[in-house]
Design an enzyme around this catalytic site. Structure first.
Site, mmCIF file in Angstrom:
data_model
loop_
_atom_site.group_PDB
_atom_site.id
_atom_site.type_symbol
_atom_site.label_atom_id
_atom_site.label_comp_id
_atom_site.label_asym_id
_atom_site.label_seq_id
_atom_site.Cartn_x
_atom_site.Cartn_y
_atom_site.Cartn_z
ATOM 1 N N ARG A 146 0.887 -1.173 0.000
ATOM 2 C CA ARG A 146 0.000 0.000 0.000
ATOM 3 C C ARG A 146 0.917 1.214 0.000
ATOM 4 O O ARG A 146 1.633 1.465 0.983
ATOM 5 C CB ARG A 146 -0.913 -0.005 1.215
ATOM 6 C CG ARG A 146 -1.563 1.353 1.424
ATOM 7 C CD ARG A 146 -2.740 1.335 2.331
ATOM 8 N NE ARG A 146 -3.879 0.712 1.671
ATOM 9 C CZ ARG A 146 -5.145 0.889 2.045
ATOM 10 N NH1 ARG A 146 -5.428 1.659 3.072
ATOM 11 N NH2 ARG A 146 -6.126 0.295 1.406
ATOM 12 N N CYS A 160 -16.212 2.245 -0.445
ATOM 13 C CA CYS A 160 -15.087 1.371 -0.076
ATOM 14 C C CYS A 160 -14.741 1.479 1.400
ATOM 15 O O CYS A 160 -14.144 0.560 1.963
ATOM 16 C CB CYS A 160 -13.880 1.697 -0.939
ATOM 17 S SG CYS A 160 -13.369 3.425 -0.825
ATOM 18 N N ASP A 214 -16.543 7.635 -2.618
ATOM 19 C CA ASP A 214 -15.319 7.489 -1.832
ATOM 20 C C ASP A 214 -15.012 8.866 -1.244
ATOM 21 O O ASP A 214 -15.627 9.873 -1.639
ATOM 22 C CB ASP A 214 -14.177 7.006 -2.753
ATOM 23 C CG ASP A 214 -12.857 6.828 -2.008
ATOM 24 O OD1 ASP A 214 -12.873 6.629 -0.779
ATOM 25 O OD2 ASP A 214 -11.794 6.894 -2.666
ATOM 26 N N GLN A 224 -9.767 -3.692 -4.007
ATOM 27 C CA GLN A 224 -11.068 -3.185 -3.555
ATOM 28 C C GLN A 224 -12.149 -3.512 -4.595
ATOM 29 O O GLN A 224 -13.254 -3.931 -4.265
ATOM 30 C CB GLN A 224 -10.989 -1.670 -3.345
ATOM 31 C CG GLN A 224 -12.307 -1.026 -2.994
ATOM 32 C CD GLN A 224 -12.803 -1.387 -1.608
ATOM 33 O OE1 GLN A 224 -12.083 -1.239 -0.649
ATOM 34 N NE2 GLN A 224 -14.036 -1.860 -1.510
ATOM 35 N N HIS A 261 -6.831 1.107 -6.943
ATOM 36 C CA HIS A 261 -7.129 0.253 -5.777
ATOM 37 C C HIS A 261 -7.779 -1.043 -6.285
ATOM 38 O O HIS A 261 -8.963 -1.308 -6.028
ATOM 39 C CB HIS A 261 -8.049 0.996 -4.810
ATOM 40 C CG HIS A 261 -8.106 0.395 -3.441
ATOM 41 N ND1 HIS A 261 -7.373 -0.715 -3.056
ATOM 42 C CD2 HIS A 261 -8.831 0.747 -2.332
ATOM 43 C CE1 HIS A 261 -7.627 -1.000 -1.792
ATOM 44 N NE2 HIS A 261 -8.506 -0.136 -1.339
ATOM 45 N N ARG A 318 -14.124 -8.031 1.068
ATOM 46 C CA ARG A 318 -12.671 -7.841 0.930
ATOM 47 C C ARG A 318 -11.942 -9.133 1.312
ATOM 48 O O ARG A 318 -10.970 -9.519 0.669
ATOM 49 C CB ARG A 318 -12.191 -6.690 1.832
ATOM 50 C CG ARG A 318 -12.697 -5.311 1.452
ATOM 51 C CD ARG A 318 -12.136 -4.826 0.123
ATOM 52 N NE ARG A 318 -10.685 -4.825 0.094
ATOM 53 C CZ ARG A 318 -9.895 -3.849 0.560
ATOM 54 N NH1 ARG A 318 -10.448 -2.766 1.067
ATOM 55 N NH2 ARG A 318 -8.581 -3.931 0.471
HETATM 56 N N1 NVA Z 1 -9.278 7.198 -2.019
HETATM 57 C C1 NVA Z 1 -9.017 6.740 -0.680
HETATM 58 C C2 NVA Z 1 -9.351 5.279 -0.554
HETATM 59 C C3 NVA Z 1 -9.167 4.695 0.814
HETATM 60 C C4 NVA Z 1 -9.482 3.246 0.859
HETATM 61 C C5 NVA Z 1 -7.551 7.001 -0.350
HETATM 62 O O1 NVA Z 1 -6.705 6.790 -1.206
HETATM 63 O O2 NVA Z 1 -7.263 7.430 0.773
HETATM 64 N N1 CP Z 2 -11.222 0.298 1.653
HETATM 65 C C1 CP Z 2 -9.988 0.170 2.172
HETATM 66 O O1 CP Z 2 -9.019 -0.099 1.474
HETATM 67 O O2 CP Z 2 -9.927 0.280 3.526
HETATM 68 P P1 CP Z 2 -8.585 0.491 4.359
HETATM 69 O O3 CP Z 2 -7.997 1.790 3.926
HETATM 70 O O4 CP Z 2 -9.036 0.507 5.797
HETATM 71 O O5 CP Z 2 -7.664 -0.657 4.075
#
Ligand code: NVA
Ligand code: CP
Length: 333
Positions: free
Chosen positions: A129, A286, A246, A159, A156, A314
């Site tokens: 990540r 998400c 989101d 997801q 992502h 998930r």
């Molecule tokens: N768009 C958000 C998604 C979190 C799961 C981010 O990147 O923070």
């Molecule tokens: N939706 C998602 O990826 O959640 P987290 O950021 O908690 O992993």
């Protein structure tokens, strides 16, 4: 009064349970998964079918990743991704280790390529990540083991596997379904466009001016003939089968918070907005939700909301991905 009629063949009501001999062949063995486009539509079909089978409990008695380890590298926070990959590895017989950036300093304490060349000697897969998609590409280029994208600023993809499992559960399929993504043209929006290309769903992305999804992702989708539309007009929501949102302020954009809150006014998903969906239409997010910004608790608690089922998926979807990517590997020790 007569009692309920018993089925003639009680055995047919025994749940199916996999044994090592009945497992499907892993369909993405040893491959990286940095984008949904790293799988073919046929492979997506297999992964989603496996996810549904796992959800039915049919994999309870098998441990196909026994002896295998996954390193999980986090430059950003996570609840769902971290928990579901960890629990998923455990349930498949393997093991996961969490490495936060405070510990390993990806690209600062050590070159990304050197991190990759160390990890490949100890573990069998990496989930990352990260901020830059390029960091994942670099890990993948320098590691002989598969690398999975657990979110980048760009995409992502894991997801979206859970999201389409949820869509299929509720709507019976995704071909021709109108999936409307509203809000920021971010990593989720880009991956939604990819899923439109893969599945034949009709994806509309609704954003304020200046917050559109990635231009290259959109151009490629249009070039390939995907049914993807981009608009600033909220009337795109009317009759949607899926409404998805989101956060307006993604991880790493905290310094733009005030500007973004202003720009996204009017794009909040409310219960009234959910009344405009098609019959049977559902609301997905998400998570995490920033209540008072992109949505409100009354929407995530609405009868059309499936956000917590989506979060559950998930686990199932990523277990399926892990099996199809790592299932053919033999422990090296
Ligand atoms: N768009 C958000 C998604 C979190 C799961 C981010 O990147 O923070
Ligand atoms: N939706 C998602 O990826 O959640 P987290 O950021 O908690 O992993």
């Amino acid at each position: 009064m007569t009692g309920p009629t018993l089925p003639a063949d009680l055995k047919s009501h025994q749940p199916f349970l996999h044994t090592p001999d009945t497992l499907p062949a892993p369909c993405m063995a040893g491959r990286d998964f940095l984008s949904n486009l790293d799988m073919t539509p046929a492979e997506l079909r297999v992964v989603l079918d496996t996810a549904a089978s796992m959800k039915r409990g049919e994999w309870r008695n098998v441990k196909p990743l026994s002896g295998l380890s996954l390193a999980m590298v986090f430059e950003k926070a996570s609840l769902r991704t971290r928990t579901t990959f960890d629990v998923g590895m455990y349930q498949l017989g393997g093991h996961a280790i969490t490495l936060t950036n405070a510990e390993i300093g990806l690209g600062t304490r050590e070159r990304v390529s050197d991190v990759a060349r160390n990890l490949e000697r100890w573990v069998d897969g990496v989930m990352g990540r990260v901020y830059l998609q390029q960091t994942l590409t670099e890990l993948a280029d320098h590691a002989s083991i598969p690398v999975i994208n657990g979110l980048s600023d760009m995409l992502h993809p894991v997801q979206l596997l859970a999201d389409y499992q949820s869509i299929e559960e509720d709507l019976g399929g995704s071909v021709g379904r109108r999936v409307v993504y509203i809000g920021d043209g971010n990593n989720l929006a880009n991956s939604h466009i990819h899923m439109g290309m893969l599945t034949g769903s009709r994806v509309s992305v609704v954003t304020p001016l200046g917050y559109e999804p990635n231009g290259a992702v959109l151009q490629e989708a249009l070039r390939q003939g995907a049914d993807v539309t981009l608009t600033n007009d909220l009337s795109a929501i009317d009759g949607a089968d899926v409404l998805y949102t989101d956060v307006w302020i993604s991880m790493g954009q905290e310094d733009q918070a005030a500007l973004r809150r202003k720009a996204f006014q009017g794009y909040q998903v409310t219960p009234e907005m959910l009344d405009r969906l098609a019959e049977g239409g559902i609301f997905l997010h998400c998570l995490p939700a920033h209540y008072g910004e992109e949505t409100v608790p009354e929407a995530t608690e609405h009868a059309r909301s499936r956000v917590f089922e989506q979060a559950e998926n998930r686990l199932h979807a990523q277990k399926a991905l892990l099996y199809h990517v790592m299932g053919g590997m033999k422990p090296r020790w």
